[in-house]
Design a protein around this motif. Sequence first.
Motif, short mmCIF file in Angstrom:
data_model
loop_
_atom_site.label_atom_id
_atom_site.label_comp_id
_atom_site.label_asym_id
_atom_site.label_seq_id
_atom_site.Cartn_x
_atom_site.Cartn_y
_atom_site.Cartn_z
N TYR A 11 0.83 -1.19 0.00
CA TYR A 11 0.00 0.00 0.00
C TYR A 11 0.86 1.25 0.00
O TYR A 11 1.93 1.28 0.61
N ARG A 13 1.78 4.81 1.24
CA ARG A 13 1.68 5.54 2.50
C ARG A 13 1.77 7.03 2.19
O ARG A 13 2.61 7.45 1.42
N THR A 14 0.88 7.81 2.80
CA THR A 14 0.89 9.25 2.57
C THR A 14 0.81 9.99 3.91
O THR A 14 0.25 9.48 4.87
N ASP A 101 0.88 9.67 9.28
CA ASP A 101 0.70 9.14 7.93
C ASP A 101 -0.21 7.91 8.01
O ASP A 101 -0.50 7.40 9.09
N SER A 103 -1.89 4.37 5.48
CA SER A 103 -1.96 3.56 4.26
C SER A 103 -3.10 2.56 4.43
O SER A 103 -3.78 2.56 5.46
N VAL A 107 -1.33 2.78 10.25
CA VAL A 107 -1.30 4.22 10.52
C VAL A 107 -0.22 4.52 11.54
O VAL A 107 0.09 3.71 12.41
N SER A 108 0.39 5.68 11.41
CA SER A 108 1.36 6.17 12.38
C SER A 108 0.66 7.26 13.19
O SER A 108 0.17 8.24 12.63
N GLN A 158 -0.34 -1.49 12.91
CA GLN A 158 -0.67 -2.28 11.73
C GLN A 158 -2.09 -2.80 11.89
O GLN A 158 -2.45 -3.32 12.95
N THR A 174 -5.62 7.91 0.13
CA THR A 174 -4.17 8.08 -0.08
C THR A 174 -3.87 8.47 -1.53
O THR A 174 -2.99 9.28 -1.78
#
Length: 191
Positions: A11, A13-14, A101, A103, A107-108, A158, A174
């Motif tokens: 995926y 990631r943005t 960010d 995806s 996620v973070s 995750q 994204t």
Amino acid sequence: MNPDEPNTREYFRTKARLSVQYGPYTSQAAEAMMLDEQVWNIQSDIEHRAKTIMDEGAHPESLKPFIDVARWLDFKLDLILHRLRTQEIKKLLPHQVFSFDISGSGVSLEKGPGLEPEKELILAITLPDAPGRPVYARGQVLRTQKDALEKHPCAAVQFSQISETDRERLIHYTFRQQRRELARRAGEADR
């Protein structure tokens, strides 16, 4: 998606500053997440069918006032149900942070209470295109670290369970973000 099948899809990631409510994984939170998912799927199907009927013009003109009232009542009912669900969700998911960010696979997050490695969570992620319809996911904290700029502590989560509908919503988000970033860079290059 089969839980026994390994996820081999990658995926994009943005960067994304999204509001995320979370709480510990409990059977009660999981049931609430599943109930919301079912309600949203039914509502989406009904809205799609109603839009198709309206777009095809397959209704007599004399029904137009009734259809307008029904749509207004549907909107009001959505607001009431959203308010009630929001109160329940806040009890089950008491913490709120923002993402760094995102995806389709995780996620973070800003570091918050209970975000420790291996902790199981339920997340409700608010996307700007549909703030009243969060993306629900079950996830596990993989690690805590500093963000990419080494300024803020963050937690990498995750997704271990997410509906395909919600995963596709994240993927579309994204891609839209990526297109906006490319357009912004192209605009800066033209200057």
